[in-house]
Design a protein around this motif. Structure first.
Motif, PDB file in Angstrom:
ATOM      1  N   LEU A  28       0.810  -1.225   0.000  1.00 14.10           N
ATOM      2  CA  LEU A  28       0.000   0.000   0.000  1.00 14.10           C
ATOM      3  C   LEU A  28       0.843   1.275   0.000  1.00 14.10           C
ATOM      4  N   MET A  29       2.166   1.136   0.157  1.00 18.32           N
ATOM      5  CA  MET A  29       3.021   2.327   0.097  1.00 18.32           C
ATOM      6  C   MET A  29       3.028   2.866  -1.328  1.00 18.32           C
ATOM      7  N   PRO A  30       2.807   4.173  -1.498  1.00 19.80           N
ATOM      8  CA  PRO A  30       2.919   4.705  -2.859  1.00 19.80           C
ATOM      9  C   PRO A  30       4.367   4.639  -3.320  1.00 19.80           C
ATOM     10  N   ARG A  31       4.594   4.107  -4.472  1.00 19.05           N
ATOM     11  CA  ARG A  31       5.952   3.947  -4.983  1.00 19.05           C
ATOM     12  C   ARG A  31       6.058   4.570  -6.371  1.00 19.05           C
ATOM     13  N   ALA A  32       7.167   5.281  -6.556  1.00 19.78           N
ATOM     14  CA  ALA A  32       7.364   5.931  -7.852  1.00 19.78           C
ATOM     15  C   ALA A  32       7.463   4.909  -8.968  1.00 19.78           C
ATOM     16  N   TYR A  33       7.986   3.708  -8.641  1.00 22.57           N
ATOM     17  CA  TYR A  33       8.188   2.752  -9.725  1.00 22.57           C
ATOM     18  C   TYR A  33       6.895   2.186 -10.278  1.00 22.57           C
ATOM     19  N   TYR A  34       5.796   2.472  -9.644  1.00 27.50           N
ATOM     20  CA  TYR A  34       4.528   2.066 -10.251  1.00 27.50           C
ATOM     21  C   TYR A  34       3.884   3.211 -11.024  1.00 27.50           C
ATOM     22  N   ARG A  35       4.400   4.413 -10.827  1.00 32.65           N
ATOM     23  CA  ARG A  35       3.775   5.570 -11.485  1.00 32.65           C
ATOM     24  C   ARG A  35       4.449   5.936 -12.808  1.00 32.65           C
ATOM     25  N   SER A  36       5.702   5.557 -12.971  1.00 28.02           N
ATOM     26  CA  SER A  36       6.437   6.045 -14.131  1.00 28.02           C
ATOM     27  C   SER A  36       5.848   5.491 -15.429  1.00 28.02           C
ATOM     28  N   GLN A  37       5.912   6.320 -16.448  1.00 27.30           N
ATOM     29  CA  GLN A  37       5.389   5.931 -17.754  1.00 27.30           C
ATOM     30  C   GLN A  37       6.385   6.325 -18.825  1.00 27.30           C
ATOM     31  N   LEU A  38       6.283   5.634 -19.941  1.00 26.64           N
ATOM     32  CA  LEU A  38       7.125   6.017 -21.068  1.00 26.64           C
ATOM     33  C   LEU A  38       6.710   7.404 -21.537  1.00 26.64           C
ATOM     34  N   GLY A  39       7.686   8.177 -21.985  1.00 24.83           N
ATOM     35  CA  GLY A  39       7.387   9.529 -22.424  1.00 24.83           C
ATOM     36  C   GLY A  39       6.929   9.579 -23.873  1.00 24.83           C
ATOM     37  N   PRO A  40       6.748  10.804 -24.399  1.00 29.50           N
ATOM     38  CA  PRO A  40       6.246  10.956 -25.773  1.00 29.50           C
ATOM     39  C   PRO A  40       7.156  10.318 -26.811  1.00 29.50           C
ATOM     40  N   ALA A  41       8.440  10.146 -26.493  1.00 29.85           N
ATOM     41  CA  ALA A  41       9.359   9.545 -27.471  1.00 29.85           C
ATOM     42  C   ALA A  41       9.287   8.026 -27.446  1.00 29.85           C
ATOM     43  N   GLY A  42       8.398   7.467 -26.633  1.00 31.47           N
ATOM     44  CA  GLY A  42       8.278   6.015 -26.576  1.00 31.47           C
ATOM     45  C   GLY A  42       9.396   5.398 -25.753  1.00 31.47           C
ATOM     46  N   PRO A  43       9.811   4.198 -26.132  1.00 29.81           N
ATOM     47  CA  PRO A  43      10.789   3.489 -25.286  1.00 29.81           C
ATOM     48  C   PRO A  43      12.213   4.029 -25.362  1.00 29.81           C
ATOM     49  N   VAL A  44      12.487   4.980 -26.256  1.00 24.54           N
ATOM     50  CA  VAL A  44      13.884   5.419 -26.431  1.00 24.54           C
ATOM     51  C   VAL A  44      14.493   5.847 -25.104  1.00 24.54           C
ATOM     52  N   TRP A  45      13.773   6.660 -24.341  1.00 18.50           N
ATOM     53  CA  TRP A  45      14.309   7.138 -23.061  1.00 18.50           C
ATOM     54  C   TRP A  45      13.735   6.375 -21.880  1.00 18.50           C
ATOM     55  N   GLY A  46      13.089   5.264 -22.150  1.00 15.83           N
ATOM     56  CA  GLY A  46      12.593   4.413 -21.069  1.00 15.83           C
ATOM     57  C   GLY A  46      11.810   5.204 -20.048  1.00 15.83           C
ATOM     58  N   TYR A  47      12.153   4.996 -18.776  1.00 13.06           N
ATOM     59  CA  TYR A  47      11.453   5.695 -17.685  1.00 13.06           C
ATOM     60  C   TYR A  47      12.267   6.879 -17.171  1.00 13.06           C
ATOM     61  N   PHE A  48      13.105   7.411 -18.031  1.00  9.50           N
ATOM     62  CA  PHE A  48      13.886   8.617 -17.703  1.00  9.50           C
ATOM     63  C   PHE A  48      12.929   9.799 -17.845  1.00  9.50           C
ATOM     64  N   ASP A  49      12.470  10.307 -16.718  1.00 10.71           N
ATOM     65  CA  ASP A  49      11.418  11.323 -16.798  1.00 10.71           C
ATOM     66  C   ASP A  49      11.644  12.433 -15.773  1.00 10.71           C
ATOM     67  N   ILE A  50      10.788  13.398 -15.800  1.00  8.54           N
ATOM     68  CA  ILE A  50      10.829  14.496 -14.833  1.00  8.54           C
ATOM     69  C   ILE A  50       9.805  14.241 -13.731  1.00  8.54           C
ATOM     70  N   GLU A  51       8.660  13.722 -14.116  1.00  5.93           N
ATOM     71  CA  GLU A  51       7.510  13.656 -13.215  1.00  5.93           C
ATOM     72  C   GLU A  51       7.794  12.854 -11.951  1.00  5.93           C
ATOM     73  N   THR A  52       8.386  11.691 -12.083  1.00  8.57           N
ATOM     74  CA  THR A  52       8.603  10.856 -10.892  1.00  8.57           C
ATOM     75  C   THR A  52       9.971  11.079 -10.268  1.00  8.57           C
ATOM     76  N   PHE A  53      10.743  11.987 -10.827  1.00  6.12           N
ATOM     77  CA  PHE A  53      12.116  12.191 -10.344  1.00  6.12           C
ATOM     78  C   PHE A  53      12.129  13.060  -9.084  1.00  6.12           C
ATOM     79  N   GLU A  54      12.679  12.525  -8.026  1.00  4.59           N
ATOM     80  CA  GLU A  54      12.897  13.284  -6.795  1.00  4.59           C
ATOM     81  C   GLU A  54      14.381  13.144  -6.467  1.00  4.59           C
ATOM     82  N   PRO A  55      15.133  14.239  -6.525  1.00  3.12           N
ATOM     83  CA  PRO A  55      16.592  14.124  -6.353  1.00  3.12           C
ATOM     84  C   PRO A  55      17.010  13.393  -5.080  1.00  3.12           C
TER      85      PRO A  55
END
Lengths: 523, 577
Positions: free
Chosen positions: B346-373
């Motif tokens: 039940l813990m919210p986890r970023a790894y369940y929220r990440s999605q492929l970006g508009p470029a499709g699989p090229v950048w995988g789950y490299f995103d801004i939205e789920t990134f917390e430094p």
């Protein structure tokens, strides 16, 4: 204050202060001019220093040294480095934990570092893997196995798998053997040869079992911990099975089976006594208290004093099983998840699975006139993915009936609700009877890529023929929780902790717990 | 006779640890800061032995055995070693101050480690085949005699791996690290010749390299419609390879290796750029020590390099669940596995929220939205990253702030010469977004003021500072409130509060503060001044902390900045600073 105390104090302070002052290293000599004292110098320093500092670019090149001339930690800020108040404050705790640290670092970590690094450097893992895989195309695989089920004997062995066996594409042979030793005996051997094509398979198998630690807790809803006793069994089973894979995860199979077994108290079949009292010994113990519960011997249980009494069975069975399952087949490893099956849009996705079983069994010794029974049952399970990311609630109802048409059904062939059945909080053979029913609510969730947690609460029981003694008050409760390793078409591994209770009528007293670690599926 | 009393000694040890031994406020010496750790370049002999790093053991050790041992050692991370009086890492065999001491031009950043590399000169002579890896790789020589590792991208994420190698190596270089010169080159079969003595390893045996074997292995690389291939060339580093460096401990056979690696400011700081570029593969195997010979008598020293950035920018793994966990969790994060089990998932986890970006699989789950430094993690724990303190991360963030998002980042991505223009745009957008998150996190707590210079102001000497929060665009210079305060340190611990002088904004991104007067200071008896200057993100900002400037004033407007600190609190200077 005594001199001794003062000395102790000074010594203690000395220890601390000595470590407070980091090595006041030799002063580094000169700079490259990256001076921040005045603006002009700083601006000058910022021009053109993109390449690395090297020995050659140093203003004053240090003299060569020997490898033993280790330098101390340099004092680069001129103040001896950062203050380390937490480090020093931790010394008392560090002293207290020193034994544990010694074990973790010097008994575990460092020896393992040397050992595993050596293994990797010599590529022994690949060599071991190669040793497990053999054959011209690595089509042969040998894997060691280990099982622990609380109360039963821990056993170990190996499985052997032969892909495209005997040069036939799609022909797969699996052999397993596990043992816990000879005294008392525990040997289990299986052979399975499956040949298949797209959506169908034909398999031939043989199983041999010889173990003296089988549990007996009574039969039907009256089973109880107090009856816990052991019996021994020697069994040979052969089967031929034809299976079809259908829509999504649905399947159909038909099989015919020959099953021959001898069972009884361990001594009666040539083995030595197993763990704990035998069935007859337990019966005798309980008979000493006529007012207490009494243990009835199972039907056709051999009498050691009558050498002519039956000591087992030999039956033929024909069985049909089917599964209608709306789950989509699992995706290939490298595929990205289908949004309809995984992700926000899959939230609330419902799947249904229906399992059915019909089997006809008769005696090979006396024919159907002596022993004939019909077995039927099934389960209906509904699944809801409450999150869309595999947090699944499953509600399941199952029933299983073995209906004797002629003679008695061997008690070892009565359906079992515990063990790997719907109520795994009960040990194997705890809940056996001519009819079984259960209702369960299970929650499973992902905890890692190949690991799932499961939590289940269930009610159910084993009953007499045709649910004769079925009543809501006569149901038991089951709780189990565990972790399972899931790898499609590979060995599944499970850690399970379960509890089983007496019936509601008897106050749901704890009737034991179950702890299981091991593989649950081999072929 | 006096005897040691262990019980009392233990009690006093506890008391001494609480009270501490150093009661004086620590002064910086009256000298310029050390900008070079020269002892790191001492030539020595013999050459250290090659270090073998086991992939499996390193992972198992960092995930399980090392944390267990460290827990019993009660060793909590404190401030880094290898930091000079200006809160900076000086030049060493590990690190070269670049963005930490000056602005680099876009051209310098884009040239990066290739600043002195000659152009590639095909055809390439294949001398060996890289034995490991999911895609083909070759060791080649160009006609100039220079050696390269040549790698190809995978079909599943076209251009990602080579782009990661090119762009990330330049980012690491700009922030001070030594990396190979990675360049993209277009090749065809005609670009290659085979070394007659070349070999390839097949089933553990070296067999002669034939054209059929070479062309067959090249087939695994995705080719373009015109039959050409996009290849990544990595120029061999100077020196002789002696294996990876470790992120903890010291080499016993390197007498210069004085600072435990996990305590190094530079290594700790890489956590920030690893998070920015999603360089989860920062294991020790992706580093390389090179033996640099000095003279002809077998002496030399060890230079430490970062290599192989091919897993940056969202590498997808065979199992989607692993790909998702890289960054927010790691390959196998025992805490997360246990947490997900006991909380029933039940813990919210970023790894369940990440999605492929508009470029499709090229950048995988490299995103801004789920990134917390703060939450970003390497594939498995990196000992230096684990010990990075706020100061270490802020140090690296100050360098990241000087990589301009609008000029440097697009130019860096352009240097990878991607065919897919949209994917390149996406990469620029993601890098910009993640950079902003990093700066918002690490430049808003500890002071982003830096680079002090002294000047004569209209009312006397001033200290001027560059405000990297303004440089990075986190706040407009004209809107930025500042405050200052000052003390004179007399003797060991006596502080006398002094008024600071006029405060002036020097747009676009500098602020100057008049130094407090120390009328009694002379050349022979200088005054030790401490000046705090803080920039706020608004009148209500309670989180911002000052830059603490230590100066030595000799009167008559003559002063020298001798040290900088970035305190965690708003207290006056004390002995723990």
């Amino acid at each position: 204050m005594s001199p001794r105390f003062v000395l102790s104090a000074l010594l203690a302070l000395g220890v601390v202060c000595a470590s407070v002052s980091p090595a006041h290293a030799q002063q580094t000599r000169g700079t490259t001019g990256l001076l921040r004292g005045d603006e002009d110098a700083a601006e000058t320093a910022r021009a053109g220093d993109t390449d690395e500092v090297t020995y050659e670019t140093l203003r004053e090149r240090p003299e060569p040294v020997g490898v033993e001339d280790r330098r101390p930690i340099p004092d680069l800020d001129g103040r001896g480095g950062p203050t380390r108040r937490v480090y020093h404050a931790m010394w008392p705790l560090r002293i207290l934990l020193a034994p544990a640290y010694f074990v973790a670092e010097y008994v575990l970590r460092r020896p393992l570092t040397h050992a595993v690094t050596a293994i990797e450097r010599e590529d022994l893992i690949t060599k071991a893997n190669n040793a497990l895989h053999f054959g011209p195309n690595d089509e042969l695989l040998l894997v060691p196995t280990f099982n622990f089920d609380f109360g039963l004997r821990a056993n170990m062995g190996g499985i052997f798998r032969y892909q495209d066996a005997l040069g036939i594409d799609g022909n797969k042979i699996g052999i397993s053997y596990t043992t816990a030793g000879f005294d008392p005996p525990f040997h289990a051997f299986t052979f399975n040869d499956t040949y298949g094509g797209d959506g169908w398979s034909l398999s031939v198998g043989y199983q041999f079992l010889n173990r003296a630690d089988q549990f007996f807790f009574g039969i039907g809803s009256e089973a109880d911990e107090i009856f816990e006793s052991r019996f021994a069994i020697k069994q040979n089973v052969g089967h031929v099975t034809f299976a079809l894979q259908g829509w999504r995860d649905s399947s159909f199979s038909v099989s015919t089976r020959l099953d021959q077994a001898a069972y009884g108290d361990a001594e009666a079949i040539g083995g030595r006594r197993g763990l704990g009292p035998s069935i007859r010994e337990r019966q005798a113990e309980l008979a000493n208290d006529p007012d207490g519960p009494q243990l009835n011997l199972p039907a056709a249980f051999p009498d050691p004093d009558d050498p002519d009494a039956p000591r087992g069975y030999a039956i033929h069975s024909t069985e049909v099983r089917f599964t209608i399952d709306s789950h989509e087949p699992r995706q290939a490893i490298e595929e990205l998840p289908d949004p309809e099956l995984w992700g926000p849009t899959a939230r609330g996705r419902v799947d249904v699975r229906i399992d059915g079983l019909l089997a006809l069994n008769y005696s090979l010794r006396g024919g159907a006139a002596e022993q004939l029974w019909l077995e039927w049952g099934g389960a209906v399970t509904g699944y809801v993915d409450v999150s869309g990311i595999d947090h699944v609630l499953a509600l399941s109802f199952s029933a299983h009936v073995a209906e004797a048409l002629n003679g008695e059904i061997p008690f070892t062939l009565l359906p079992d609700l515990g063990g790997t059945g719907p109520l795994p909080g009960f040990r194997p053979r705890f809940l056996v009877g001519e009819s079984l029913a259960s209702l369960s609510l299970e929650y499973t969730w992902p905890i890692w890529v190949l690991l799932r947690g499961n939590l289940k609460v269930a009610v159910g029981n084993a009953f007499d023929s045709r649910f004769n003694d079925f009543a809501l008050d006569n149901l038991r409760m089951n709780f189990d929780m565990g972790i399972q390793f899931e790898e499609y078409d590979k060995v599944a591994f499970k850690i399970l902790f379960g509890l089983g209770t007496s019936t509601f009528e008897d106050g749901l007293d704890l009737q034991g717990f179950r702890f299981f670690v091991g593989g649950t599926r081999f072929f | 006779m006096l005897r040691f009393d262990p019980t009392r000694a233990l009690a006093l040890l506890l008391l001494a640890s609480l009270v501490g031994c150093a009661s004086a406020i620590r002064r910086f010496p009256d000298k310029d800061p050390d900008w070079v750790d020269e002892g790191d370049f001492r030539p020595f002999s013999p050459q250290p032995e090659e270090y073998y790093s086991g992939l499996l053991w390193d992972g198992a050790d960092q995930m399980a055995f090392r944390p267990l041992s460290q827990a019993f050692r009660a060793d909590i991370a404190e401030e880094a070693l290898g930091v000079n009086a200006f809160d900076e890492a000086p030049a060493s065999a590990w690190y070269t101050p670049r963005l930490s001491v000056r602005d680099l031009t876009t051209d310098e950043i884009v040239r990066g480690p290739c600043y002195d590399a000659p152009p590639l000169q095909p055809p390439f002579i294949v001398v060996d085949v890289k034995p490991n890896g999911a895609t083909p790789g070759f060791f080649v020589e160009d006609t100039g005699g220079r050696k390269y590792l040549m790698k190809f991208d995978r079909d599943r994420q076209p251009e990602r791996s080579s782009t990661g190698d090119v762009v990330s190596s330049r980012i690491y270089w700009a922030t001070g690290f030594s990396t190979p010169c990675n360049r993209v080159v277009n090749v065809t079969l005609e670009s290659f010749q085979l070394d007659p003595e070349g070999t390839v390893e097949i089933d553990g045996e070296d067999v002669p390299l034939t054209w059929e074997l070479f062309a067959g292995s090249l087939e695994a690389a995705g080719s373009r419609a015109d039959g050409s291939y996009r290849a990544l060339t990595s120029l061999f580093l100077p020196g002789r390879p002696i294996g990876p460096f470790r992120y903890e401990g010291r080499r016993q056979d390197d007498p210069n290796d004085a600072i435990p690696h996990q305590e190094r400011r530079d290594l700790r700081g890489t956590r920030v750029i690893a998070a920015w570029t999603h360089h989860f593969d920062t294991r020790e195997q992706n580093s390389l020590n090179m033996w640099i010979s000095v003279g002809d008598e077998g002496h030399g020293y060890v230079r430490h390099n970062y290599v192989d950035f091919g897993d940056t920018f969202g590498s997808l793994w065979a199992r989607d669940g692993i790909s998702r966990r890289l960054g927010p969790s790691g390959y196998f994060n025992l805490y997360h596995v246990a947490g997900d089990f006991v909380t029933l998932g039940l813990m919210p986890r970023a790894y369940y929220r990440s999605q492929l970006g508009p470029a499709g699989p090229v950048w995988g789950y490299f995103d801004i939205e789920t990134f917390e430094p703060d939450d970003w993690k390497a594939g498995y724990p990196n000992p230096a990253h684990l010990r990075a303190t706020e100061r270490d991360k802020a140090w690296m963030a100050r360098q990241v702030a000087l990589i301009d998002p609008d000029t440097d980042v697009p130019a860096l991505v352009a240097s990878a010469q991607m065919d897919d223009g949209f994917a390149a745009q996406e990469l620029v957008r993601i890098l910009q977004g993640r950079r902003t998150k990093i700066l918002e996190r690490y430049l808003t707590r500890l002071s982003p003021l830096t680079w002090p210079t002294l000047r004569d102001g209209p009312e006397g000497p001033e200290v001027c500072l560059k405000d990297l929060a303004v440089t990075a665009g986190l706040i407009a210079g004209e809107d930025r409130p500042y405050w200052s305060r000052a003390w004179e340190l007399r003797g060991a611990r006596r502080l006398r509060t002094l008024p600071t002088g006029r405060m002036t904004r020097v747009l676009p991104d500098r602020v100057c503060v008049g130094l407090p007067e120390a009328p009694e200071a002379t050349t022979d008896d200088p005054a030790y001044l401490i000046v705090d200057v803080a920039g706020l993100f608004g009148p209500e900002d309670r989180r911002a902390r000052p830059l603490r400037i230590h100066l030595i004033s000799r009167g008559g407007g003559r002063a020298r900045v001798v040290g900088l600190e970035r305190p965690y609190d708003l207290d006056a200077p004390d002995r723990w600073d």
